[in-house]
Design a protein around this motif. Structure first.
Motif, short mmCIF file in Angstrom:
data_model
loop_
_atom_site.label_atom_id
_atom_site.label_comp_id
_atom_site.label_asym_id
_atom_site.label_seq_id
_atom_site.Cartn_x
_atom_site.Cartn_y
_atom_site.Cartn_z
N SER A 172 0.83 -1.21 0.00
CA SER A 172 0.00 0.00 0.00
C SER A 172 0.86 1.25 0.00
O SER A 172 0.55 2.25 -0.67
N TYR A 173 1.97 1.24 0.75
CA TYR A 173 2.89 2.38 0.78
C TYR A 173 3.41 2.68 -0.63
O TYR A 173 3.45 3.85 -1.07
N LEU A 174 3.80 1.63 -1.37
CA LEU A 174 4.35 1.84 -2.70
C LEU A 174 3.30 2.33 -3.68
O LEU A 174 3.54 3.27 -4.45
N VAL A 175 2.13 1.73 -3.66
CA VAL A 175 1.08 2.10 -4.61
C VAL A 175 0.62 3.54 -4.36
O VAL A 175 0.32 4.29 -5.30
N ALA A 176 0.54 3.94 -3.10
CA ALA A 176 0.11 5.30 -2.78
C ALA A 176 1.07 6.33 -3.38
O ALA A 176 0.63 7.40 -3.83
N THR A 192 12.00 -7.30 2.53
CA THR A 192 11.59 -6.16 3.36
C THR A 192 12.21 -4.86 2.88
O THR A 192 12.30 -3.88 3.62
N THR A 193 12.65 -4.82 1.61
CA THR A 193 13.25 -3.61 1.05
C THR A 193 12.32 -3.01 0.01
O THR A 193 11.87 -3.71 -0.90
N LEU A 194 12.03 -1.72 0.14
CA LEU A 194 11.12 -1.02 -0.77
C LEU A 194 11.92 -0.07 -1.64
O LEU A 194 12.78 0.67 -1.15
N SER A 195 11.63 -0.07 -2.95
CA SER A 195 12.34 0.79 -3.89
C SER A 195 11.34 1.48 -4.81
O SER A 195 10.27 0.94 -5.10
N ALA A 204 4.90 17.76 -4.10
CA ALA A 204 4.33 16.93 -3.03
C ALA A 204 4.62 15.46 -3.27
O ALA A 204 4.95 14.72 -2.33
N ALA A 205 4.48 15.02 -4.53
CA ALA A 205 4.77 13.62 -4.85
C ALA A 205 6.25 13.31 -4.63
O ALA A 205 6.60 12.23 -4.15
N TYR A 206 7.11 14.25 -4.99
CA TYR A 206 8.55 14.04 -4.78
C TYR A 206 8.86 13.90 -3.29
O TYR A 206 9.63 13.03 -2.87
N ASP A 211 9.38 9.72 2.12
CA ASP A 211 8.82 9.44 3.44
C ASP A 211 9.37 8.13 4.00
O ASP A 211 9.76 7.22 3.26
N ALA A 212 9.35 8.03 5.33
CA ALA A 212 9.82 6.81 5.99
C ALA A 212 8.89 5.65 5.65
O ALA A 212 7.66 5.82 5.56
#
Length: 666
Positions: A172-176, A192-195, A204-206, A211-212
């Motif tokens: 959800s974090y990535l899709v948002a 557990t690594t997000l890219s 704002a998107a940048y 964000d953490a």
């Protein structure tokens, strides 16, 4: 002439051909009429089969996509038997033309990778793996809530085992974040690594892309292009409290960090205590001919010339407005825009108001290795005079002049500052600040007595009509303890520590230092006590110490040996020279040599006197006393006052097992 039979056959063929279009129309009409019925039947039949694959599971593993009379089977079966059974039942649905098979079996994925790609402005497609325990419909519902409205979600992920805990939160974090990116952006989860990789559509998107991540996840490659702006701006605001606010645009996060660092240096150089606020937004659009670092440096240099106002880079020009720092600042700002603009930047306007400097403050600060002059002086003659006085007083320190020129100084300012240099020079570090006719001396002294004298010296040095205040502290001021506390702490410091020298040595061992340092600090705090030291002997049978050759003695011996060698060399040369010039002397020398040989051949005469008695060996050095003296010397160097650390008198040395004796006496 045509026969009747041929004419009849021709009419039959023509009639059959004429009926074909009618038949085609009838077939098409029947197909159109029955197609919805067949499609509905296929959907109903396949839906029943899909529901049965969900028995005992959170949701069915089988998914169906229908196109007319064709079905496409998707999903991952828990085992081969379930998969074959589902495909067989689909194939038996009445009216089905073909079944496309894209099903698979649930396997363990390592690494567990899931991706989301923004394929169009209104579509996001997922791929890779999703946890088998997370149903496709449940995941789609969760992700749809994180996407902008009217965005289609196409799920192409395959169920697999090995997904990380909190997968739904990470996805959800990535899709948002993809919602604010241009088509082509890709977000991925690998264990557990997000890219994230792509181009942000707006600031704002940048910012959201930085964000953490959710708890349990870390950020991997974050390759986000900042948004493009038509008018790249950079603004430095000087606030009324003296602080700086950086706004507008910055080309990268590295450039942001560098700009904040430069702003901090500007504040430090101007003596401001306020901080730096960051209101910058990362963006593209700066003219490639302009160096971002040079632009930032030029704007901050101008900001250092104003007390309040702003420096703005807009539409390619750099301008400054507000209240000037002092009279010099206006000319300096005009010169900077005229002669020192970075390449590609145009000269804007200088609109600065000059106001009297208030408060009129001058500071001289002494630190380790440098003396810094800052604040205001009335003219260049005053600056040169004060710098000369500083160089005479502080010979070893570097003189750093950051003063500025402005009217409004009190008469006699330079003379008053020069008079305070003596008291300032006695401090380890400190500062003299003059505001109006008030002088304030603050800092740190090495000794309490020196701190007391500094205050008295300043009051004597201040010219008539000037006021002075002193706030000098003493470095490492030791507390005062009473006798029982001193005795208890002394025992605690020595408990478990035996100071024992190496046999034959009076050199301190490295493990002595922490114990002796603690003793020294305690003795300084116990102002009515003293410490007495008793040395110790070596164990029985230990070899006496080998006398050491002092460096001075070794140097004298080397000098004597060299002189002896030079003399022998000179003598040899003289003999050689004499043989060449006086052959008669060679015969005499040879005769003398023969006589010498004859003498050596004779027996030695009987001694008529007894040999001198042998000398007694040197007495053993007072090793215990030397060891006690070494301990006392260390304590004195550690700051213990003279007379409060001494070797015990009239006490017998201790043995090797006891080691050095330390006692606290009143």
């Amino acid at each position: 002439m045509t026969s009747p039979t041929s004419s009849s056959a021709f009419r039959n063929r023509v009639g059959w051909l004429a009926g074909l279009p009618v038949l085609a129309l009838l077939w098409a009409a029947a197909t159109l009429a029955t197609a919805p019925i067949v499609a509905d039947a296929l959907r109903v039949g396949s839906a029943a089969i899909v529901r049965e694959t969900g028995r005992g599971e959170p949701e069915p593993w089988l998914r169906i996509e229908a196109e007319g009379r064709d079905l496409l089977a998707l999903g991952e079966a828990p085992d081969s038997a379930s998969r074959e059974a589902a495909l067989g039942r689909l194939a038996s649905i009445p009216g089905l033309r073909r079944v496309g098979d894209r099903t698979g079996l649930i396997e363990t994925a390592s690494p567990f990778v899931w991706t989301a790609t923004r394929t169009r402005a209104d579509q996001v497609e997922t791929g890779g793996n999703r946890p088998a325990e997370v149903g496709a419909a449940a995941l789609a519902a969760r992700l749809a809530a994180a996407l902008p409205p009217e965005t289609d979600l196409r799920d192409r992920a395959r169920a697999a085992r090995g997904g990380p805990a909190g997968f739904m939160e990470g996805a959800s974090y990535l899709v948002a974040r993809l919602g604010g990116f241009a088509p082509g952006a890709v977000a991925s989860l690998s264990d557990t690594t997000l890219s994230i990789r792509g181009e942000a559509l707006d600031p704002a998107a940048y910012a959201a892309g930085q964000d953490a991540p959710p708890q349990g996840f870390g950020l991997g490659a974050i390759e986000i292009l900042p948004p493009r702006v038509d008018d790249f701006r950079f603004v430095v605001e000087r606030r009324p409290d003296g602080g700086l606010t950086l706004g507008g645009n910055v080309v990268s996060e590295a450039a942001r960090a560098e700009a904040l660092k430069m702003a901090g240096i500007v504040l430090a150089n101007t003596g401001m205590q306020a901080g730096v606020d960051d209101a910058m937004r990362t963006a593209r659009g700066l003219d490639p001919a302009i160096d971002p670092a040079a632009l930032t440096k030029a704007a901050l240099r101008l900001a250092g010339l104003i007390r309040e106002g702003s420096v703005r880079f807009e539409r390619g020009n750099l301008s400054v407005s507000g209240t000037a720092l002092d009279e010099e600042a206006v000319g300096e700002a005009e010169a900077a825009l005229r002669d020192a603009r970075p390449a590609g930047i145009g000269a804007g306007t200088v609109s600065l108001e000059v106001r009297p400097v208030s408060p009129y403050t001058t500071r001289i600060r002494r630190d380790s290795g440098s003396v810094t002059l800052s604040g205001y002086l009335p003219d260049r003659a005053a600056r040169e005079s004060l710098n000369a006085a500083l160089r005479l007083r502080f010979l070893r320190e570097a003189i750093v002049d950051r003063s500025r020129l402005s009217s409004g100084a009190r008469p006699g300012l330079v003379a008053a500052l020069t008079a305070t240099l003596g008291p300032l020079s006695t401090l380890a570090s400190g500062e003299i600040a003059v505001t109006g006719r008030t002088m304030q001396l603050g800092g740190e002294s090495l000794y309490a007595e020196s701190a007391r004298r500094t205050g008295e010296d300043l009051r004597r040095a201040v010219p008539p009509g000037w006021e002075s205040t002193v706030a000098v502290t003493t470095r490492d001021a030791a507390p005062a303890y009473d006798a029982p506390t001193c005795a208890r702490l002394f025992s605690e410091r020595l408990a478990g520590h035996t100071l024992r020298f190496a046999p034959g040595s009076s050199e301190l061992k490295p493990d002595f230092y922490p114990v002796l340092d603690a003793v020294a600090e305690l003795v300084k705090a116990c102002r009515a006590e003293r410490v007495e030291v008793i040395g110790h002997l070596d164990p029985p049978g230990a070899k006496p110490p080998k006398p050491e050759t002092l460096p001075e003695a070794k140097a004298e011996k080397d000098k004597a040996d060299k002189a002896k060698a030079d003399k022998a060399k000179t003598s040899s040369k003289e003999k050689t020279t004499g043989n060449d010039k006086a052959p008669g002397k060679v015969a005499e020398a040879g005769k003398a040599a023969d006589n010498t040989k004859a003498d050596k051949a004779k027996p030695a005469p009987t001694p008529t006197e007894p040999p001198p008695p042998a000398k007694d060996p040197d007495p053993s050095p007072d090793l215990a006393g030397a060891r006690a003296a070494a301990i006392v010397d260390y304590l004195l160097k550690a700051g213990v006052a003279s007379g409060r650390a001494l070797a015990a008198q009239g006490s017998a040395p201790l043995n090797d097992r006891q080691g050095i004796g330390l006692a606290l006496r009143s």
